[in-house]
Design a protein around this motif. Structure first.
Motif, short mmCIF file in Angstrom:
data_model
loop_
_atom_site.label_atom_id
_atom_site.label_comp_id
_atom_site.label_asym_id
_atom_site.label_seq_id
_atom_site.Cartn_x
_atom_site.Cartn_y
_atom_site.Cartn_z
N ALA A 74 0.85 -1.19 0.00
CA ALA A 74 0.00 0.00 0.00
C ALA A 74 0.89 1.24 0.00
N LYS A 75 0.68 2.12 -0.97
CA LYS A 75 1.45 3.35 -1.08
C LYS A 75 0.50 4.54 -0.99
N TYR A 76 0.97 5.60 -0.33
CA TYR A 76 0.15 6.80 -0.15
C TYR A 76 0.96 8.04 -0.52
N THR A 77 0.35 8.94 -1.23
CA THR A 77 1.01 10.19 -1.59
C THR A 77 1.55 10.89 -0.34
N GLY A 78 2.84 11.17 -0.34
CA GLY A 78 3.46 11.91 0.74
C GLY A 78 4.05 11.08 1.85
N GLU A 79 3.72 9.79 1.90
CA GLU A 79 4.30 8.96 2.96
C GLU A 79 5.77 8.69 2.70
N ALA A 80 6.15 8.69 1.43
CA ALA A 80 7.55 8.54 1.02
C ALA A 80 7.68 9.14 -0.38
N ASP A 81 8.91 9.37 -0.80
CA ASP A 81 9.18 9.61 -2.20
C ASP A 81 9.44 8.23 -2.81
N TYR A 82 8.52 7.75 -3.63
CA TYR A 82 8.59 6.38 -4.12
C TYR A 82 9.41 6.24 -5.40
N ASP A 83 10.01 7.32 -5.85
CA ASP A 83 10.81 7.25 -7.07
C ASP A 83 12.03 6.37 -6.85
N GLN A 84 12.32 5.49 -7.81
CA GLN A 84 13.45 4.57 -7.71
C GLN A 84 14.29 4.65 -8.98
N ASP A 85 15.51 4.15 -8.88
CA ASP A 85 16.33 3.91 -10.06
C ASP A 85 15.88 2.62 -10.73
N PHE A 86 16.20 2.49 -12.01
CA PHE A 86 15.93 1.24 -12.71
C PHE A 86 16.79 0.13 -12.13
N HIS A 87 16.19 -1.05 -12.02
CA HIS A 87 16.89 -2.20 -11.45
C HIS A 87 16.21 -3.48 -11.91
N CYS A 88 16.88 -4.60 -11.67
CA CYS A 88 16.30 -5.92 -11.84
C CYS A 88 16.15 -6.54 -10.45
N ASP A 89 15.19 -7.45 -10.31
CA ASP A 89 14.86 -7.99 -8.99
C ASP A 89 15.59 -9.28 -8.63
N PHE A 90 16.53 -9.74 -9.47
CA PHE A 90 17.05 -11.08 -9.23
C PHE A 90 17.76 -11.21 -7.88
N GLY A 91 18.30 -10.12 -7.36
CA GLY A 91 19.01 -10.21 -6.09
C GLY A 91 18.14 -10.62 -4.91
N ASN A 92 16.83 -10.40 -5.00
CA ASN A 92 15.90 -10.81 -3.95
C ASN A 92 15.37 -12.22 -4.14
N HIS A 93 15.69 -12.84 -5.28
CA HIS A 93 15.05 -14.10 -5.63
C HIS A 93 16.02 -15.25 -5.85
N THR A 94 17.29 -14.96 -6.03
CA THR A 94 18.27 -16.02 -6.26
C THR A 94 19.65 -15.53 -5.83
N LEU A 95 20.50 -16.47 -5.42
CA LEU A 95 21.88 -16.13 -5.06
C LEU A 95 22.79 -16.08 -6.29
N THR A 96 22.27 -16.49 -7.45
CA THR A 96 23.05 -16.47 -8.68
C THR A 96 22.45 -15.42 -9.63
N VAL A 97 23.12 -15.21 -10.76
CA VAL A 97 22.52 -14.37 -11.80
C VAL A 97 21.36 -15.13 -12.42
N PRO A 98 20.41 -14.42 -13.06
CA PRO A 98 19.29 -15.12 -13.68
C PRO A 98 19.76 -16.10 -14.76
N ALA A 99 19.08 -17.23 -14.85
CA ALA A 99 19.43 -18.23 -15.85
C ALA A 99 19.12 -17.72 -17.26
N ASP A 100 19.84 -18.24 -18.25
CA ASP A 100 19.55 -17.89 -19.63
C ASP A 100 18.20 -18.44 -20.06
N ASP A 101 17.85 -19.60 -19.55
CA ASP A 101 16.58 -20.25 -19.88
C ASP A 101 15.46 -19.63 -19.06
#
Length: 243
Positions: free
Chosen positions: A113-140
Motif C-alpha cells: 500500500a502506497k500513499y502520496t506523501g508517505e515517502a518519495d517512491y521514485d526509484q532507479d531502474f533495477h532488476c529484482d534477481f538479487g531478492n530471488h536467487t543467489l546467482t545471476v538469472p538463468a539464460d533459460d
C-alpha cells in the motif's frame, strides 16, 4: 483463458506484458475490503497527502524504509479472498504457459500500500534477481520466474505507475542485456525509453527477475495505490526463493 499466446510471446520477447481487467470487479471487491481493513491506520500524518520529493541532503535510507512500510506477506490477517487470490487458477495457468512448465510453485505473495506523501517512491531502474536467487538469472526463461503485480485500485501515471524498459530497448541502448544500471548516464538513457503501467483496478503486469523496472512517485493529492506482488517458479527449481 484470460491471456493469449501472443501475450506469452510478448513476455518472452519484451520481458513484460500488461493485461487490462485480468481480474473482474467481483473478484477484486472483497480483496479491496481486506486492504481497507489491513491498512486502515496507514497513510496518515501531517505530511501525507501532498507529494514528498527527496532532495539532495535528505536521508535516502530512511526514505527507502518508508517506501516499503506498508507490506504484508502471505498468510494475511484477512478473509479467504486476499489469502487465495495469489493461487487463482488463471494466474497458475498463465505462470505455467510463461514458464513452459506443467507444474509451478507459488514462492512469493505480498501486499503493498502506497500513499502520496508517505515517502518519495521514485526509484532507479533495477532488476529484482538479487531478492530471488543467489546467482545471476538463468539464460533459460523456464529456470527463472514469473512475477505478477496486480492492482486493487486504479493506477494513472500520478499514482506511482510502475515504469519499465523492454529487453529490446535495453539491448538497443547498451548493446547487451544489463542486470544493473549503476550510473546516472545509464539511468537517464533508460528513462528515455520507459513505459508506464497505467491500468484500472484488476489490471495485471507480468515480468521476470531479469527485467529493468522502477517505482515512481505518487503525486496525486491524497492518492493511494494498492497492489499485490505474486511470484511463481517451475516446480523443483531450488535456485529460486524470496529473501
Amino acid at each position: 483463458m484470460r491471456f493469449t499466446s501472443e501475450q506469452v510471446e510478448q513476455w518472452h520477447e519484451d520481458g513484460f506484458v500488461v493485461i487490462d481487467n485480468f481480474f473482474d470487479a467481483q473478484e477484486i471487491a472483497p480483496v479491496l475490503l481486506d486492504f481497507e481493513h489491513l491498512y486502515q491506520h496507514a497513510g496518515q500524518g501531517a505530511a501525507v497527502g501532498s507529494a514528498k520529493i527527496l532532495r539532495p541532503g535528505d536521508d535516502a535510507e530512511s526514505n527507502r524504509a518508508l517506501q516499503f512500510k506498508n507490506i504484508h506477506s502471505l498468510p494475511y490477517p484477512g478473509s479467504s479472498a486476499i489469502n487465495m487470490i495469489s493461487l487463482h487458477p488463471q494466474l497458475i495457468a498463465f505462470a505455467k504457459a510463461l514458464l513452459g512448465s506443467d507444474a509451478v510453485h507459488l514462492y512469493q505473495s505480498h501486499t503493498w500500500a502506497k500513499y502520496t506523501g508517505e515517502a518519495d517512491y521514485d526509484q532507479d531502474f533495477h532488476c529484482d534477481f538479487g531478492n530471488h536467487t543467489l546467482t545471476v538469472p538463468a539464460d533459460d526463461a523456464a529456470a527463472r520466474t514469473v512475477n505478477f503485480v496486480f492492482y486493487l485500485t486504479d493506477v494513472e501515471s500520478e499514482h506511482g505507475a510502475l515504469r519499465y524498459v523492454t529487453k529490446p530497448d535495453v539491448l538497443q541502448l547498451f548493446g547487451r542485456q544489463r542486470m544493473s544500471a549503476p550510473d546516472p548516464v545509464h539511468q537517464a538513457a533508460l528513462r528515455g525509453k520507459e513505459k508506464a503501467v497505467v491500468v484500472a483496478a484488476g489490471g495485471l503486469v507480468a515480468h521476470s527477475i531479469d527485467t529493468m523496472h522502477r517505482g515512481s512517485n505518487l503525486t496525486s493529492p491524497n492518492g493511494r495505490r494498492f497492489s499485490m506482488t505474486v511470484g511463481f517458479k517451475a516446480a523443483g527449481n531450488e535456485q529460486i526463493s524470496f529473501h
